[in-house]
Design a protein around this motif. Structure first.
Motif, mmCIF file in Angstrom:
data_model
loop_
_atom_site.group_PDB
_atom_site.id
_atom_site.type_symbol
_atom_site.label_atom_id
_atom_site.label_comp_id
_atom_site.label_asym_id
_atom_site.label_seq_id
_atom_site.Cartn_x
_atom_site.Cartn_y
_atom_site.Cartn_z
ATOM 1 N N ALA A 49 -11.769 6.690 -19.976
ATOM 2 C CA ALA A 49 -11.251 5.758 -18.972
ATOM 3 C C ALA A 49 -10.103 6.385 -18.188
ATOM 4 N N SER A 50 -9.217 7.092 -18.868
ATOM 5 C CA SER A 50 -8.094 7.738 -18.179
ATOM 6 C C SER A 50 -8.597 8.742 -17.152
ATOM 7 N N ALA A 51 -9.592 9.530 -17.523
ATOM 8 C CA ALA A 51 -10.147 10.521 -16.605
ATOM 9 C C ALA A 51 -10.779 9.841 -15.388
ATOM 10 N N GLU A 52 -11.502 8.761 -15.614
ATOM 11 C CA GLU A 52 -12.170 8.076 -14.503
ATOM 12 C C GLU A 52 -11.166 7.392 -13.586
ATOM 13 N N VAL A 53 -10.117 6.806 -14.173
ATOM 14 C CA VAL A 53 -9.095 6.156 -13.349
ATOM 15 C C VAL A 53 -8.384 7.178 -12.471
ATOM 16 N N VAL A 54 -8.008 8.302 -13.035
ATOM 17 C CA VAL A 54 -7.333 9.337 -12.248
ATOM 18 C C VAL A 54 -8.245 9.834 -11.125
ATOM 19 N N THR A 55 -9.526 9.994 -11.414
ATOM 20 C CA THR A 55 -10.473 10.433 -10.383
ATOM 21 C C THR A 55 -10.556 9.425 -9.241
ATOM 22 N N VAL A 56 -10.682 8.148 -9.579
ATOM 23 C CA VAL A 56 -10.757 7.102 -8.558
ATOM 24 C C VAL A 56 -9.454 7.020 -7.785
ATOM 25 N N TRP A 57 -8.338 7.157 -8.493
ATOM 26 C CA TRP A 57 -7.039 7.075 -7.825
ATOM 27 C C TRP A 57 -6.870 8.224 -6.836
ATOM 28 N N HIS A 58 -7.315 9.407 -7.213
ATOM 29 C CA HIS A 58 -7.259 10.530 -6.275
ATOM 30 C C HIS A 58 -8.107 10.230 -5.036
ATOM 31 N N ARG A 59 -9.274 9.627 -5.242
ATOM 32 C CA ARG A 59 -10.181 9.345 -4.123
ATOM 33 C C ARG A 59 -9.555 8.374 -3.133
ATOM 34 N N HIS A 60 -8.918 7.343 -3.655
ATOM 35 C CA HIS A 60 -8.365 6.292 -2.793
ATOM 36 C C HIS A 60 -6.851 6.341 -2.700
ATOM 37 N N GLY A 61 -6.247 7.448 -3.148
ATOM 38 C CA GLY A 61 -4.799 7.508 -3.235
ATOM 39 C C GLY A 61 -4.086 7.245 -1.930
ATOM 40 N N HIS A 62 -4.676 7.667 -0.808
ATOM 41 C CA HIS A 62 -4.014 7.457 0.478
ATOM 42 C C HIS A 62 -3.930 5.979 0.833
ATOM 43 N N ILE A 63 -4.895 5.180 0.384
ATOM 44 C CA ILE A 63 -4.842 3.734 0.622
ATOM 45 C C ILE A 63 -3.854 3.082 -0.344
ATOM 46 N N LEU A 64 -3.903 3.466 -1.596
ATOM 47 C CA LEU A 64 -2.998 2.882 -2.586
ATOM 48 C C LEU A 64 -1.551 3.266 -2.297
ATOM 49 N N ARG A 65 -1.343 4.434 -1.726
ATOM 50 C CA ARG A 65 0.000 4.827 -1.282
ATOM 51 C C ARG A 65 0.500 3.869 -0.212
ATOM 52 N N GLU A 66 -0.371 3.506 0.716
ATOM 53 C CA GLU A 66 0.013 2.574 1.780
ATOM 54 C C GLU A 66 0.310 1.187 1.216
ATOM 55 N N VAL A 67 -0.466 0.775 0.228
ATOM 56 C CA VAL A 67 -0.209 -0.525 -0.410
ATOM 57 C C VAL A 67 1.177 -0.515 -1.043
ATOM 58 N N GLY A 68 1.481 0.557 -1.800
ATOM 59 C CA GLY A 68 2.794 0.645 -2.431
ATOM 60 C C GLY A 68 3.922 0.621 -1.428
ATOM 61 N N ASP A 69 3.679 1.202 -0.257
ATOM 62 C CA ASP A 69 4.693 1.241 0.790
ATOM 63 C C ASP A 69 4.874 -0.123 1.450
ATOM 64 N N ALA A 70 3.813 -0.911 1.478
ATOM 65 C CA ALA A 70 3.827 -2.154 2.255
ATOM 66 C C ALA A 70 4.180 -3.399 1.443
ATOM 67 N N VAL A 71 3.976 -3.363 0.128
ATOM 68 C CA VAL A 71 4.113 -4.609 -0.645
ATOM 69 C C VAL A 71 5.512 -5.197 -0.576
ATOM 70 N N GLY A 72 6.534 -4.365 -0.379
ATOM 71 C CA GLY A 72 7.890 -4.888 -0.318
ATOM 72 C C GLY A 72 8.160 -5.703 0.932
ATOM 73 N N ALA A 73 7.411 -5.433 1.997
ATOM 74 C CA ALA A 73 7.669 -6.087 3.276
ATOM 75 C C ALA A 73 6.610 -7.111 3.665
ATOM 76 N N GLU A 74 5.465 -7.084 2.998
ATOM 77 C CA GLU A 74 4.365 -7.983 3.360
ATOM 78 C C GLU A 74 4.075 -8.933 2.194
ATOM 79 N N PRO A 75 4.575 -10.173 2.240
ATOM 80 C CA PRO A 75 4.439 -11.099 1.107
ATOM 81 C C PRO A 75 2.996 -11.352 0.681
ATOM 82 N N ASP A 76 2.081 -11.467 1.635
ATOM 83 C CA ASP A 76 0.681 -11.730 1.273
ATOM 84 C C ASP A 76 0.086 -10.550 0.506
ATOM 85 N N LEU A 77 0.399 -9.347 0.954
ATOM 86 C CA LEU A 77 -0.105 -8.167 0.281
ATOM 87 C C LEU A 77 0.517 -8.034 -1.109
#
Length: 228
Positions: A108-136
């Protein structure tokens, strides 16, 4: 369940039984696919509505027919990507009775890291935005809450079966582990110098989960201990 390909996010709300997407569905998906690619190199905060519409081959007014803001585009992408992460994590939550915890957590750890690498640029944006966007932020908290509860249920089952160690309340322990993982993977997505090196990520994450819940190391660590 929606799936997400490496080329872009799939919609999670397509009606079952629809034989072919409508023109509107294709336009909406074009916006999502275009944003997914643009965000590889450009932060969402610096992208304009015109940028997103142009990449999708649409006018600005057409964009607003489907999304109220660029942040809503990110909101729409998050659900399917989270389902990808949840699917990759499934062995943590629903380990087959004939699979030992080490194999399940390592896989599971290997698969999660693989998926996170694939979508990391989107998840990075989520982490950047959650502090300012209440709905997100609310959506992100809700999704992480589902992960935490699933992990807590698994810990409780393993304790009842005598497989897992006693310790803090299952949900508290699951929350600590999930937030630790979320922060560390988030740092990887941001390419922070404080992130776990990519080559060490799987072994580190698996070790923390295994030693915390089951009191054992990975299979490689265990083999090394036996050999010495």
């Amino acid at each position: 369940m929606a799936t997400t390909s490496s080329s872009g996010p799939a919609r999670s709300d397509v009606k079952v039984g629809r034989r072919r997407p409508t023109k509107g569905d294709r336009r909406e998906q074009a916006i999502l696919d275009g944003a997914y690619e643009l965000l590889r190199d450009t932060p969402l905060r610096t992208l304009s509505i015109d940028d997103l519409a142009k990449r999708a081959g649409l006018s600005r007014s057409s964009f607003y027919f489907y999304f109220e803001s660029k942040w809503q585009v990110l909101f729409a992408m998050l659900g399917p990507i989270t389902e990808d992460v949840f699917t990759a994590s499934r062995l943590i939550f629903e380990r087959p009775v004939d699979m030992d915890p080490q194999e399940a957590i390592e896989q599971a750890s290997a698969e999660v890291v693989t998926v996170w690498h694939r979508h990391g640029h989107i998840l990075r944006e989520v982490g950047d935005a959650v502090g300012a966007e209440p709905d997100l932020r609310s959506q992100w908290d809700s999704m992480l809450g589902q992960f935490i509860q699933a992990a807590a249920d698994a810990i409780e089952r393993d304790r009842a079966a005598g497989v897992a160690l006693d310790g803090p309340p299952p949900r508290a322990l699951a929350a600590a582990l999930m937030w630790m993982g979320e922060r560390n993977l988030g740092l990887m997505s941001m390419r922070s110098g404080n992130a776990i090196p990519s080559e060490d990520a799987v072994d580190t994450i698996a070790t923390v989960w295994l030693r915390t819940i089951f009191g054992v190391g990975t299979r490689a660590q265990q083999d090394g201990e036996i050999a010495t």
